[in-house]
Design a protein around this motif. Structure first.
Motif, PDB file in Angstrom:
ATOM      1  N   UNK A 150      -5.080   9.170   4.249  1.00 17.18           N
ATOM      2  CA  UNK A 150      -4.387   8.054   4.883  1.00 17.18           C
ATOM      3  C   UNK A 150      -4.208   6.909   3.886  1.00 17.18           C
ATOM      4  N   UNK A 151      -2.962   6.443   3.741  1.00 19.14           N
ATOM      5  CA  UNK A 151      -2.678   5.311   2.877  1.00 19.14           C
ATOM      6  C   UNK A 151      -2.405   5.647   1.428  1.00 19.14           C
ATOM      7  N   UNK A 152      -2.504   6.924   1.059  1.00 28.34           N
ATOM      8  CA  UNK A 152      -2.245   7.309  -0.336  1.00 28.34           C
ATOM      9  C   UNK A 152      -0.759   7.162  -0.647  1.00 28.34           C
ATOM     10  N   UNK A 153      -0.456   6.528  -1.767  1.00 30.00           N
ATOM     11  CA  UNK A 153       0.925   6.302  -2.185  1.00 30.00           C
ATOM     12  C   UNK A 153       1.060   6.591  -3.674  1.00 30.00           C
ATOM     13  N   UNK A 154       2.280   6.933  -4.101  1.00 30.90           N
ATOM     14  CA  UNK A 154       2.501   7.130  -5.535  1.00 30.90           C
ATOM     15  C   UNK A 154       2.059   5.907  -6.334  1.00 30.90           C
ATOM     16  N   UNK A 170      -9.459  25.155  -9.312  1.00 33.11           N
ATOM     17  CA  UNK A 170      -8.184  24.566  -8.918  1.00 33.11           C
ATOM     18  C   UNK A 170      -8.396  23.412  -7.948  1.00 33.11           C
ATOM     19  N   UNK A 171      -8.050  22.219  -8.405  1.00 30.25           N
ATOM     20  CA  UNK A 171      -8.023  21.028  -7.566  1.00 30.25           C
ATOM     21  C   UNK A 171      -6.790  20.239  -7.955  1.00 30.25           C
ATOM     22  N   UNK A 172      -5.904  20.001  -6.990  1.00 25.87           N
ATOM     23  CA  UNK A 172      -4.675  19.311  -7.341  1.00 25.87           C
ATOM     24  C   UNK A 172      -4.022  18.643  -6.160  1.00 25.87           C
ATOM     25  N   UNK A 173      -3.207  17.642  -6.459  1.00 24.72           N
ATOM     26  CA  UNK A 173      -2.357  17.009  -5.451  1.00 24.72           C
ATOM     27  C   UNK A 173      -0.934  17.517  -5.638  1.00 24.72           C
ATOM     28  N   UNK A 174      -0.087  17.281  -4.657  1.00 20.30           N
ATOM     29  CA  UNK A 174       1.273  17.800  -4.713  1.00 20.30           C
ATOM     30  C   UNK A 174       2.086  17.095  -5.798  1.00 20.30           C
ATOM     31  N   UNK A 175       2.880  17.858  -6.560  1.00 17.75           N
ATOM     32  CA  UNK A 175       3.771  17.227  -7.536  1.00 17.75           C
ATOM     33  C   UNK A 175       4.934  16.533  -6.844  1.00 17.75           C
ATOM     34  N   UNK A 213       0.476  10.364   0.937  1.00 18.05           N
ATOM     35  CA  UNK A 213      -0.617  11.167   1.470  1.00 18.05           C
ATOM     36  C   UNK A 213      -1.392  11.939   0.428  1.00 18.05           C
ATOM     37  N   UNK A 214      -0.878  12.006  -0.784  1.00 20.88           N
ATOM     38  CA  UNK A 214      -1.471  12.724  -1.924  1.00 20.88           C
ATOM     39  C   UNK A 214      -1.371  14.239  -1.767  1.00 20.88           C
ATOM     40  N   UNK A 215      -1.701  14.784  -0.574  1.00 24.96           N
ATOM     41  CA  UNK A 215      -1.608  16.217  -0.286  1.00 24.96           C
ATOM     42  C   UNK A 215      -2.444  17.031  -1.264  1.00 24.96           C
TER      43      UNK A 215
END
Length: 312
Positions: free
Chosen positions: A74-78, A150-155, A192-194
């Motif tokens: 919640x609240x994650x933004x580029x 593997x740990x990653x956020x959406x590109x 959202x970072x995802x």
């Protein structure tokens, strides 16, 4: 808040896409406890239980690693940074790794493309953190050092992205230093970072030379997800028991090393308030450059600044 997720097929996918619907939304500072599958999309919780085979909930043409997620924060933004704090990792009872029999670059160099592909079956003991395998009449034993490959956020880019190559937003980094007690910091690219996670490893050497570590399911992955609004950076960083890490990824190992070094020099400038040339000079006496992996399409290098190596 602690969120506990059981094994469900609808939690797993085999690619990255900023349009995938999150399976869970959490607040910054929340902890998530999960189980993960083995690299072949299977899971068994004991030697007496047959492996259950799972499928991706998405419609990828060829699913890659089985990863759980995405989890939205919640609240994650580029422009923000997501910290993934690794609190606990408990591997399952079995693991596997392979060598030979495919046209990977290392098999070509070692003359193993036409060799029979071998599989080593490992019996893991999560209580003693040891593992063993047999080759012919010889038995080999190792101490385990589990981590998530593997740990990653959406590109930010549109479309479906395969899991094997690591990127600026993380992914299949395969760095053996990301053990319990580590924090991985990833630049957030989408709302959202995802965040997604998977690819449990019980033990791996730098380089992941044959193409696989001891690939295993994880009976417990306990992580805390924390948002930071600090000035953004463009590549993953990590704070581990071994020290601070920066990463570089490129098909050319020299280019990967250059990125990892440049990222580390920038980090040292931030830490110590010195010029880039001064930080580079100090890096030459204090920083280690290591080959993370050479098997994921793009090669990885990580630079390590050990804790306490520079005092002043």
């Amino acid at each position: 808040m602690i969120h506990k997720l059981e094994l469900k097929e609808e939690y797993f996918h085999g690619s990255f896409n900023k349009d995938y619907h999150p399976i869970l939304t959490v607040q910054s500072g929340d902890t998530v406890q999960i189980k993960t599958l083995d690299i072949q999309w299977g899971y068994s919780n004991s030697p007496e239980k047959e492996r259950m085979i799972f499928s991706s909930r998405e419609t990828e043409e060829k699913p890659g690693h089985p990863i759980l997620g995405p989890i939205a924060i919640e609240g994650a933004k580029p422009g923000m940074v997501l910290e993934i704090r690794v609190n606990e990792l408990i591997p399952g009872w079995y693991g596997r790794n392979w060598a030979g029999g495919n046209p990977s670059w290392q098999n070509k160099k070692l003359g193993l493309v036409e060799a029979e592909r071998i599989q080593l079956d490992w019996r893991l003991n999560p209580k003693t953190m040891t593992g063993s395998t047999s080759i012919g009449d010889k038995e080999f034993h190792v101490g385990l050092s589990p981590f998530m490959g593997l740990m990653g956020v959406a590109p930010a880019e549109d479309g479906v992205h395969s899991t094997p190559p690591p990127r600026y937003c993380g992914g299949n980094i395969d760095c053996k230093e990301l053990v319990r007690g580590s924090s991985l910091f990833l630049p957030v690219s989408v709302e959202g970072a995802l965040f997604s996670i998977g690819d449990g490893h019980a033990l791996q050497g730098d380089g992941e030379s044959s193409g696989t570590a001891i690939e295993c399911p994880m009976d417990l992955v306990d992580i805390t997800l924390i948002l930071h609004e600090q000035p953004s950076f463009t590549m993953p960083r990590a704070n581990t028991p071994a020290g601070w890490l920066t990463f570089g990824f490129n098909e050319d190992l020299n280019e990967a090393a250059a990125v990892a070094l440049d990222e580390m020099v920038q980090l040292m400038q931030e830490f110590y308030g010195i010029s880039k040339t001064e930080a580079t000079a100090l890096s030459s006496v204090a920083v280690d450059l290591r080959v993370t992996q050479v098997v994921n399409g793009v090669k990885g290098v990580h630079a390590i600044l050990p804790h306490g190596v520079l005092r002043g």
